[in-house]
Design a protein around this motif. Structure first.
Motif, PDB file in Angstrom:
ATOM      1  N   PRO A 144     -51.237  44.972  49.585  1.00 44.07           N
ATOM      2  CA  PRO A 144     -50.059  44.068  49.958  1.00 44.07           C
ATOM      3  C   PRO A 144     -49.645  43.402  48.315  1.00 44.07           C
ATOM      4  O   PRO A 144     -48.761  43.165  47.952  1.00 44.07           O
ATOM      5  CB  PRO A 144     -50.596  42.793  50.164  1.00 44.07           C
ATOM      6  N   VAL A 145     -50.891  43.094  47.126  1.00 46.83           N
ATOM      7  CA  VAL A 145     -51.135  42.255  46.343  1.00 46.83           C
ATOM      8  C   VAL A 145     -49.869  43.671  45.929  1.00 46.83           C
ATOM      9  O   VAL A 145     -49.205  43.327  44.550  1.00 46.83           O
ATOM     10  CB  VAL A 145     -52.031  41.814  45.423  1.00 46.83           C
ATOM     11  N   ALA A 146     -50.552  44.973  45.160  1.00 42.73           N
ATOM     12  CA  ALA A 146     -50.528  45.996  44.388  1.00 42.73           C
ATOM     13  C   ALA A 146     -48.492  45.429  45.149  1.00 42.73           C
ATOM     14  O   ALA A 146     -47.402  46.549  44.025  1.00 42.73           O
ATOM     15  CB  ALA A 146     -50.171  47.430  44.936  1.00 42.73           C
ATOM     16  N   ARG A 147     -48.363  45.821  46.347  1.00 42.43           N
ATOM     17  CA  ARG A 147     -46.734  45.895  46.682  1.00 42.43           C
ATOM     18  C   ARG A 147     -46.235  45.075  46.238  1.00 42.43           C
ATOM     19  O   ARG A 147     -44.794  45.626  45.733  1.00 42.43           O
ATOM     20  CB  ARG A 147     -46.648  46.316  48.116  1.00 42.43           C
ATOM     21  N   MET A 148     -46.805  43.997  46.522  1.00 36.41           N
ATOM     22  CA  MET A 148     -45.772  42.701  45.779  1.00 36.41           C
ATOM     23  C   MET A 148     -45.531  43.014  44.480  1.00 36.41           C
ATOM     24  O   MET A 148     -44.566  43.029  44.082  1.00 36.41           O
ATOM     25  CB  MET A 148     -46.557  41.629  46.128  1.00 36.41           C
ATOM     26  N   ILE A 149     -46.237  43.913  43.500  1.00 44.74           N
ATOM     27  CA  ILE A 149     -46.310  43.811  41.834  1.00 44.74           C
ATOM     28  C   ILE A 149     -44.982  44.876  41.746  1.00 44.74           C
ATOM     29  O   ILE A 149     -43.988  44.568  40.915  1.00 44.74           O
ATOM     30  CB  ILE A 149     -47.686  44.040  40.891  1.00 44.74           C
ATOM     31  N   ILE A 150     -44.970  45.813  42.782  1.00 45.24           N
ATOM     32  CA  ILE A 150     -44.532  46.859  42.272  1.00 45.24           C
ATOM     33  C   ILE A 150     -42.920  46.509  42.551  1.00 45.24           C
ATOM     34  O   ILE A 150     -42.197  46.273  42.014  1.00 45.24           O
ATOM     35  CB  ILE A 150     -44.458  48.263  42.753  1.00 45.24           C
ATOM     36  N   LEU A 151     -42.679  45.510  43.706  1.00 46.85           N
ATOM     37  CA  LEU A 151     -40.793  45.301  44.449  1.00 46.85           C
ATOM     38  C   LEU A 151     -41.166  44.148  43.475  1.00 46.85           C
ATOM     39  O   LEU A 151     -39.822  44.225  42.695  1.00 46.85           O
ATOM     40  CB  LEU A 151     -41.599  44.607  45.661  1.00 46.85           C
ATOM     41  N   SER A 152     -42.116  43.039  42.412  1.00 41.01           N
ATOM     42  CA  SER A 152     -41.170  42.173  42.269  1.00 41.01           C
ATOM     43  C   SER A 152     -40.815  43.223  40.653  1.00 41.01           C
ATOM     44  O   SER A 152     -40.133  42.658  40.250  1.00 41.01           O
ATOM     45  CB  SER A 152     -42.187  41.453  41.664  1.00 41.01           C
ATOM     46  N   THR A 153     -41.680  44.526  39.658  1.00 45.08           N
ATOM     47  CA  THR A 153     -40.756  44.226  38.304  1.00 45.08           C
ATOM     48  C   THR A 153     -39.590  45.497  39.489  1.00 45.08           C
ATOM     49  O   THR A 153     -39.154  45.388  38.859  1.00 45.08           O
ATOM     50  CB  THR A 153     -41.865  45.515  38.117  1.00 45.08           C
ATOM     51  N   ALA A 154     -39.871  45.516  40.014  1.00 38.62           N
ATOM     52  CA  ALA A 154     -38.515  46.704  40.213  1.00 38.62           C
ATOM     53  C   ALA A 154     -37.549  45.881  40.864  1.00 38.62           C
ATOM     54  O   ALA A 154     -36.849  46.096  40.111  1.00 38.62           O
ATOM     55  CB  ALA A 154     -38.905  47.620  41.520  1.00 38.62           C
ATOM     56  N   THR A 155     -37.417  44.453  41.493  1.00 34.42           N
ATOM     57  CA  THR A 155     -36.528  43.449  41.069  1.00 34.42           C
ATOM     58  C   THR A 155     -35.715  43.013  39.739  1.00 34.42           C
ATOM     59  O   THR A 155     -34.859  42.870  39.406  1.00 34.42           O
ATOM     60  CB  THR A 155     -36.976  42.095  42.181  1.00 34.42           C
ATOM     61  N   LEU A 156     -37.472  42.695  39.500  1.00 33.47           N
ATOM     62  CA  LEU A 156     -36.426  42.477  37.439  1.00 33.47           C
ATOM     63  C   LEU A 156     -36.062  43.112  37.023  1.00 33.47           C
ATOM     64  O   LEU A 156     -35.047  43.609  36.105  1.00 33.47           O
ATOM     65  CB  LEU A 156     -37.802  42.180  36.913  1.00 33.47           C
ATOM     66  N   ALA A 157     -36.257  44.389  37.188  1.00 33.26           N
ATOM     67  CA  ALA A 157     -35.324  46.229  36.194  1.00 33.26           C
ATOM     68  C   ALA A 157     -34.299  45.901  37.163  1.00 33.26           C
ATOM     69  O   ALA A 157     -33.240  46.181  36.038  1.00 33.26           O
ATOM     70  CB  ALA A 157     -36.573  47.374  36.910  1.00 33.26           C
ATOM     71  N   TRP A 158     -34.045  45.835  38.613  1.00 32.64           N
ATOM     72  CA  TRP A 158     -32.956  45.589  38.659  1.00 32.64           C
ATOM     73  C   TRP A 158     -31.991  44.280  38.147  1.00 32.64           C
ATOM     74  O   TRP A 158     -30.809  44.561  38.143  1.00 32.64           O
ATOM     75  CB  TRP A 158     -33.075  45.909  40.319  1.00 32.64           C
ATOM     76  N   VAL A 159     -32.334  43.494  38.266  1.00 31.33           N
ATOM     77  CA  VAL A 159     -31.998  42.457  37.794  1.00 31.33           C
ATOM     78  C   VAL A 159     -31.601  42.365  36.126  1.00 31.33           C
ATOM     79  O   VAL A 159     -29.890  42.050  35.860  1.00 31.33           O
ATOM     80  CB  VAL A 159     -32.459  40.867  37.509  1.00 31.33           C
ATOM     81  N   PHE A 160     -32.661  43.167  35.627  1.00 31.91           N
ATOM     82  CA  PHE A 160     -31.819  43.495  33.864  1.00 31.91           C
ATOM     83  C   PHE A 160     -30.570  44.802  34.015  1.00 31.91           C
ATOM     84  O   PHE A 160     -29.929  44.050  33.230  1.00 31.91           O
ATOM     85  CB  PHE A 160     -33.122  44.659  33.036  1.00 31.91           C
ATOM     86  N   ILE A 161     -30.461  45.506  35.221  1.00 34.77           N
ATOM     87  CA  ILE A 161     -29.639  46.566  34.644  1.00 34.77           C
ATOM     88  C   ILE A 161     -28.022  46.430  35.205  1.00 34.77           C
ATOM     89  O   ILE A 161     -27.348  46.425  35.011  1.00 34.77           O
ATOM     90  CB  ILE A 161     -30.732  47.435  36.331  1.00 34.77           C
ATOM     91  N   VAL A 162     -28.520  45.117  36.399  1.00 31.68           N
ATOM     92  CA  VAL A 162     -27.475  44.283  36.927  1.00 31.68           C
ATOM     93  C   VAL A 162     -26.611  43.330  35.723  1.00 31.68           C
ATOM     94  O   VAL A 162     -25.570  43.011  35.888  1.00 31.68           O
ATOM     95  CB  VAL A 162     -26.762  43.656  38.722  1.00 31.68           C
ATOM     96  N   ALA A 163     -27.448  42.370  35.872  1.00 33.63           N
ATOM     97  CA  ALA A 163     -26.989  41.616  34.224  1.00 33.63           C
ATOM     98  C   ALA A 163     -27.638  41.113  33.306  1.00 33.63           C
ATOM     99  O   ALA A 163     -27.601  40.047  32.550  1.00 33.63           O
ATOM    100  CB  ALA A 163     -27.131  40.088  35.372  1.00 33.63           C
ATOM    101  N   GLY A 164     -28.376  42.484  32.856  1.00 33.93           N
ATOM    102  CA  GLY A 164     -28.985  42.138  31.313  1.00 33.93           C
ATOM    103  C   GLY A 164     -28.344  41.553  30.369  1.00 33.93           C
ATOM    104  O   GLY A 164     -28.774  41.593  29.527  1.00 33.93           O
ATOM    105  N   GLU A 165     -26.893  42.553  30.395  1.00 33.81           N
ATOM    106  CA  GLU A 165     -26.358  41.999  29.431  1.00 33.81           C
ATOM    107  C   GLU A 165     -25.290  40.514  29.104  1.00 33.81           C
ATOM    108  O   GLU A 165     -25.909  40.519  27.933  1.00 33.81           O
ATOM    109  CB  GLU A 165     -24.955  42.912  29.743  1.00 33.81           C
ATOM    110  N   ALA A 166     -25.377  40.428  30.177  1.00 26.94           N
ATOM    111  CA  ALA A 166     -25.187  38.275  29.917  1.00 26.94           C
ATOM    112  C   ALA A 166     -26.774  37.585  29.755  1.00 26.94           C
ATOM    113  O   ALA A 166     -26.500  36.865  28.797  1.00 26.94           O
ATOM    114  CB  ALA A 166     -25.022  38.655  31.834  1.00 26.94           C
ATOM    115  N   LEU A 167     -27.244  38.220  30.383  1.00 30.98           N
ATOM    116  CA  LEU A 167     -29.164  37.802  30.092  1.00 30.98           C
ATOM    117  C   LEU A 167     -29.254  37.221  28.977  1.00 30.98           C
ATOM    118  O   LEU A 167     -29.540  36.320  28.020  1.00 30.98           O
ATOM    119  CB  LEU A 167     -30.119  38.436  31.057  1.00 30.98           C
ATOM    120  N   PHE A 168     -28.636  38.908  28.150  1.00 33.34           N
ATOM    121  CA  PHE A 168     -29.156  38.498  26.651  1.00 33.34           C
ATOM    122  C   PHE A 168     -28.388  37.961  25.552  1.00 33.34           C
ATOM    123  O   PHE A 168     -28.591  36.924  24.573  1.00 33.34           O
ATOM    124  CB  PHE A 168     -29.340  40.511  26.260  1.00 33.34           C
ATOM    125  N   VAL A 169     -27.198  38.259  26.496  1.00 33.34           N
ATOM    126  CA  VAL A 169     -25.705  37.467  25.667  1.00 33.34           C
ATOM    127  C   VAL A 169     -26.100  36.091  25.641  1.00 33.34           C
ATOM    128  O   VAL A 169     -26.012  35.452  24.858  1.00 33.34           O
ATOM    129  CB  VAL A 169     -25.196  38.061  26.346  1.00 33.34           C
TER     130      VAL A 169
END
Length: 199
Positions: A144-169
């Motif tokens: 369960p911990v490994a699944r949470m880490i994978i899903l959290s990492t995937a969510t963070l990557a998705w947020v950077f794909i969708v809103a990464g430009e806005a976040l960095f700017v």
């Protein structure tokens, strides 16, 4: 014989059977949310304590908005560093509010965050927090911990794909503006005196 074979199918499609399946699904969802609560609530409680601690150091806005011509000299760098440290909670709050406004005002970014929230909801409803479910992928057990880490990492990557430009700017812009504000701010003591006189 044919009528006997048809009876189980009729029974499976009956309202009673559908109601039973619906109640089983609701029970599974209830159990998933109970497991989520058991895992997330302690972490959320600790996080809320940190949020309260951080909120306690947000300086008064009437002092924060005071600016003056910067006094460039030997102690200028120390002055900027002290202001950055003193008003760090204010800078962070401004960043969070502007980031949320930016995301909510942009349909594509907002949709991306809704997709991420939907993915988490599906994962939790499907029993992703079940400690007895331990799938193996390429010889690696996904706890369960490994699944949470994978899903959290995937969510963070998705947020950077969708809103990464806005976040960095936004991060770059606010970093620059924070340093400018810290340079132009007269300091906590002087700002308090001015704020008391003006407000």
């Amino acid at each position: 014989m044919a009528s006997q074979a048809a009876e189980p199918d009729l029974a499976a499609g009956s309202p009673v059977a559908q109601s039973s399946q619906g109640s089983e699904t609701l029970e599974e969802m209830r159990m998933a949310f109970q497991k989520l609560h058991a895992m997330v609530f302690p972490a959320a409680s600790r996080s809320w304590v940190h949020v309260q601690d951080y909120a306690a150091v947000v300086r008064p806005w009437r002092e924060f908005i005071i600016v003056a011509q910067p006094q460039v000299g030997p102690g200028f760098q120390k002055h900027v560093e002290q202001n950055l440290e003193h008003y760090q909670a204010n800078y962070m709050l401004v960043f969070v509010v502007l980031f949320l406004l930016n995301v909510l005002s942009h349909p594509m970014r907002f949709t991306g965050l809704l997709i991420a929230a939907g993915g988490w909801t599906w994962y939790l409803a499907a029993g992703g927090l079940d400690p007895n479910w331990r799938p193996w992928v390429y010889g690696v057990e996904l706890t369960p911990v490994a699944r949470m880490i994978i899903l959290s990492t995937a969510t963070l990557a998705w947020v950077f794909i969708v809103a990464g430009e806005a976040l960095f700017v936004l991060a770059g812009l606010l970093a620059f503006l924070s340093v400018c504000h810290a340079a132009c701010h007269p300091g906590a003591t002087a700002a308090q005196v001015v704020a008391d006189a003006v407000f």
